[in-house]
Each structure stands twice: as structure tokens, then as C-alpha cells.
Design an enzyme around this catalytic site. Structure first.
Site, mmCIF file in Angstrom:
data_model
loop_
_atom_site.group_PDB
_atom_site.id
_atom_site.type_symbol
_atom_site.label_atom_id
_atom_site.label_comp_id
_atom_site.label_asym_id
_atom_site.label_seq_id
_atom_site.Cartn_x
_atom_site.Cartn_y
_atom_site.Cartn_z
ATOM 1 N NE ARG A 99 8.204 -1.790 5.480
ATOM 2 C CZ ARG A 99 6.966 -1.490 5.788
ATOM 3 N NH1 ARG A 99 6.257 -2.305 6.559
ATOM 4 N NH2 ARG A 99 6.396 -0.386 5.353
ATOM 5 C CG ASP B 222 9.530 0.362 3.484
ATOM 6 O OD1 ASP B 222 10.389 0.213 4.376
ATOM 7 O OD2 ASP B 222 8.420 0.882 3.694
ATOM 8 C CG ASP C 256 -1.448 2.613 -3.511
ATOM 9 O OD1 ASP C 256 -2.409 3.105 -4.127
ATOM 10 O OD2 ASP C 256 -0.527 3.303 -3.034
ATOM 11 C CB SER D 211 2.168 8.168 2.757
ATOM 12 O OG SER D 211 2.358 6.780 2.826
#
Length: 406
Positions: A96, A125, A16, A179
Site C-alpha cells: 500500500r 487498506d 468496483d 475477495s
């Protein structure tokens, strides 16, 4: 937004983000800088460098941030005993802001005017990355390709990759069963086989922990040392923050500790189902609460527990760099001045239980609580006045209600 001239991309080296890298180059004709962070996800990072070079990137940043991650983000959060919706140890959420911090710093170092991330438009996110970035640099441009492009299916992504000579692993041509996001604090699994919360998660989803039923039949005891609220040693051996969490992950994984199957309320509004494994963090939380039991005053401890849900929600929603989080952190850190000592825990079949704790800063007084002669440490007759004063308003309420019933 004006066309960016140079973009720093949060780059994993996976399909990705490799597609995003090429898309940025073709869509904007701009130079792309890649940043890959080692947060303890357990993957080799050198392939990310090789793939970035293959795609024509000349400025490649690959950094080991494990110590900074645990010292400056995980440990401060654990001083608060933070749990989102009472259960989630915020493993993805707390990573993050550190990634965003480095993206913004690298942009300044390389003269880039934009950063980019691979978060989708449905998740939390995107919010966390972007709120953190804007808090650190209000002028930074943020590019979120998943909200902009027309590559809306796995087939279109594969087609784009093939047209642009992006290497595709054989297992990426099919649908991944779920995922995964991972770092030193946890693994997070979502999507596909996990989307129906009525269906039990398959055993193969779990990557860091053995099934508690298959864990050792003999309990294991571990002692964790604390100084001012942060873990500093295991079984008497001083260790760095990242080393401590690594060791606790090993112990917790072995005993099947830290599994969580949660349906949570995302900040963007929908509910989602995630399967989390936080073996070391689960042990650390239990130990931290254990040492606080004897070192925190009741008023401090209770107020801290009241503040915790708000603090956890701020981190979950992406407000790590907000003034309100920093204000709460200052209050929480103030409570940790005497949170020093050792906690002994027993690990067994998915559970971590505090069994003993000691501190030179302890507020526990055996003389006051003993069932034996306390040698005058506590005058039991004092309790009578204490009870009468606290009962006064209750008596007045009861007297009024009795009068009105007549």
C-alpha cells in the site's frame, strides 16, 4: 472538502474501480487520471488501459513496479524478519505505501489536486493508503467512495454499471465466493465462504500453492546467497530482487510452502479471517534467519527480535512513512552490515528448513564449541566466577526469604 478538479484513481480495471471511476466523473464532474500498478499480481494489465479509455480517460498510467516493490519495500521489511501477530508476513500491508507514493507523485506530475482509492470503510487498506498519502503530501485531498456513496449492495453496483454502460463480466453478476488481493509477495483471500472461522477453507481458495499432501515426495534443496541482509542469488546465480522472489514463489508453490489461515486483529478494531499464501516469502524469511544465526551478535539478535513486533505493527497499521518506522529501519539496517553468506534449505511437504549456512563474516567458532580438545581457546574455569557473579542476587533473595520465614 472542496470539490476536486482532477483526481488520480488507483485503478485495477475491475468492476468496483470502474464504477468508482464513473462515479467520480458524475459526482464531481472532474477529470480522472488512472494509475494501475504491476506489483506481480499475475494479471494482464492491458485490459485496464482499454477499459479506462472506454470510460473516457485520457491520462492513463500503467507501471511495472515489481523491482521497486521488492527492493525498496519487501527487502527492507524482511531484514527485520517482520511478522504481524507472530504469523502474518504483511503481503498486502507492504504494497500500500508504494501505491500511495505513486498516486501522490502522479498527482503532482498531472496537476491533480486529489487521489482516490477503492478500499472499503471496514478494512485496514483505507488507513494505509491515506496515512501514506498525507505523510507524503499533507495538502492532498483523498476520496474514499465506499465511505461516501449509497451503492451499498452488489445489486446497486450492478445497476449503476448498467446505467452507465460499464462492461460487466458474466461472473460478476453473481456473488464472488471470496475477495482476493495479490502481489508478488502473496495472495490474500477474505470474505464470503471464509467469514466463518469455524469452517475450514475450501481447497479452491488456494491459488499459488499445491496442497502440501500432494507436493513432491522428494525434497528439493535450494541455496540462497545474501549480501548485507538482502537475497542476491539462488543456487549461485545472481538475480534481481523481483526475479529472486518470483523464483522462490515457484519453488515454494511447488512444495506447498507458505499457507496461512489467520484470524487477525484489524487496526480499525474488528477481527477478520484471512487465508494467505506467501510461498517465496516464507522461504526467504527462513533463509534470512538462517544467515543471521551465524552473523549476528547475540545482543543484536535478541534486541532485534524485541523490536520486530512493533516494527511489524507499524507496517500493518499503515505507518511505513512515519518517523518511528524509519528510526527502527535505521537500527535494523545497521545490524545487517555483516549478514552476508549463503544458506542451504530443504523444501518438502509445506516446510522450508535451514540445513546449512556459511559466511566469511561468521561469528561461529568451532574451536570454542568443540567437544574435542580446544587447544586453550576457552578456559572452562572462567565459568565459575561468571556463575557466582550471576548467582549473587539470587542468593541474596533466597537468603532474605529464608530469614523472613523463620
Amino acid at each position: 472538502m472542496s470539490t476536486p478538479k482532477k483526481v488520480v484513481l488507483a485503478y485495477s480495471g475491475g468492476l468496483d474501480t470502474s464504477i468508482i471511476l464513473k462515479w467520480l466523473q458524475t459526482e464531481y464532474g472532474c477529470e480522472v487520471v488512472t494509475f494501475t500498478a504491476d506489483l506481480g499480481q499475475g494479471e494482464e494489465l492491458e485490459p485496464a488501459r482499454q477499459k479506462a479509455e472506454l470510460l473516457g480517460v485520457s491520462e492513463i498510467f500503467i507501471e511495472d513496479l515489481r523491482e521497486e516493490f521488492v527492493r525498496d519495500f519487501v527487502f527492507p521489511m524482511f531484514r527485520a524478519n517482520a511478522l504481524y501477530e507472530g504469523l502474518y508476513l504483511l503481503g498486502t500491508s507492504i504494497a500500500r505505501p508504494l501505491i500511495s507514493k505513486r498516486l501522490v507523485e502522479i498527482a503532482a506530475e498531472t496537476g491533480a489536486d486529489a487521489i482516490a482509492h477503492g478500499a472499503t470503510g471496514k478494512g485496514n487498506d483505507q488507513v494505509r493508503f491515506e496515512l501514506s498519502a498525507y505523510a507524503l503530501n499533507p495538502d492532498i485531498k483523498v476520496i474514499a467512495p465506499w465511505r461516501l456513496w449509497d451503492l451499498t449492495s452488489r445489486t446497486k453496483l450492478i445497476d449503476f454499471a448498467e446505467k452507465n454502460q460499464i462492461p460487466i463480466a458474466k461472473d460478476k453478476r453473481g456473488e464472488a465466493p471470496f475477495s482476493v488481493d495479490a502481489n508478488l509477495l502473496h495472495t490474500s483471500s477474505e470474505g464470503k465462504v471464509l467469514e466463518d472461522p469455524a469452517e475450514e477453507a475450501p481447497d479452491y481458495v488456494y491459488q499459488r500453492t499445491v496442497n502440501p499432501e500432494d507436493a513432491p515426495d522428494t525434497p528439493e534443496t535450494v541455496e540462497i546467497g545474501f549480501e548485507k541482509g538482502d537475497a542476491v542469488s539462488i543456487n549461485g546465480e545472481a538475480m534481481s530482487p523481483a526475479t529472486i522472489l518470483t523464483k522462490l514463489n515457484e519453488l515454494g508453490g511447488k512444495h506447498g510452502i507458505g499457507r496461512l489461515d489467520l484470524v487477525e486483529g484489524r487496526f480499525v478494531g474488528m477481527k477478520s479471517r484471512g487465508v494467505y499464501e506467501t510461498p517465496g516469502g516464507t522461504i526467504l524469511l527462513e533463509a534470512h534467519r538462517g544467515i543471521e544465526q551465524i552473523t549476528l551478535d547475540r545482543g543484536q539478535a535478541h534486541l532485534k527480535d524485541e523490536l520486530m513486533p512493533r516494527y511489524a505493527e507499524l507496517i500493518y497499521n499503515g505507518f511505513w512513512f512515519s518517523p518511528e518506522r524509519e528510526m527502527l529501519q535505521a537500527a535494523i539496517d545497521h545490524t545487517q552490515a555483516h549478514v552476508t553468506g549463503t544458506v542451504k534449505l530443504r523444501l518438502y511437504k509445506g516446510l522450508a528448513r535451514t540445513v546449512a549456512r556459511h559466511s566469511d563474516h561468521s561469528l561461529y567458532s568451532e574451536a570454542h564449541v568443540t567437544f574435542e580438545d580446544d587447544a586453550g581457546a576457552y578456559d572452562q574455569t572462567d565459568a565459575q566466577g561468571f556463575i557466582q557473579l550471576n548467582a549473587l542476587r539470587l542468593k541474596l533473595l533466597a537468603a532474605r526469604d529464608r530469614r523472613l520465614r523463620k
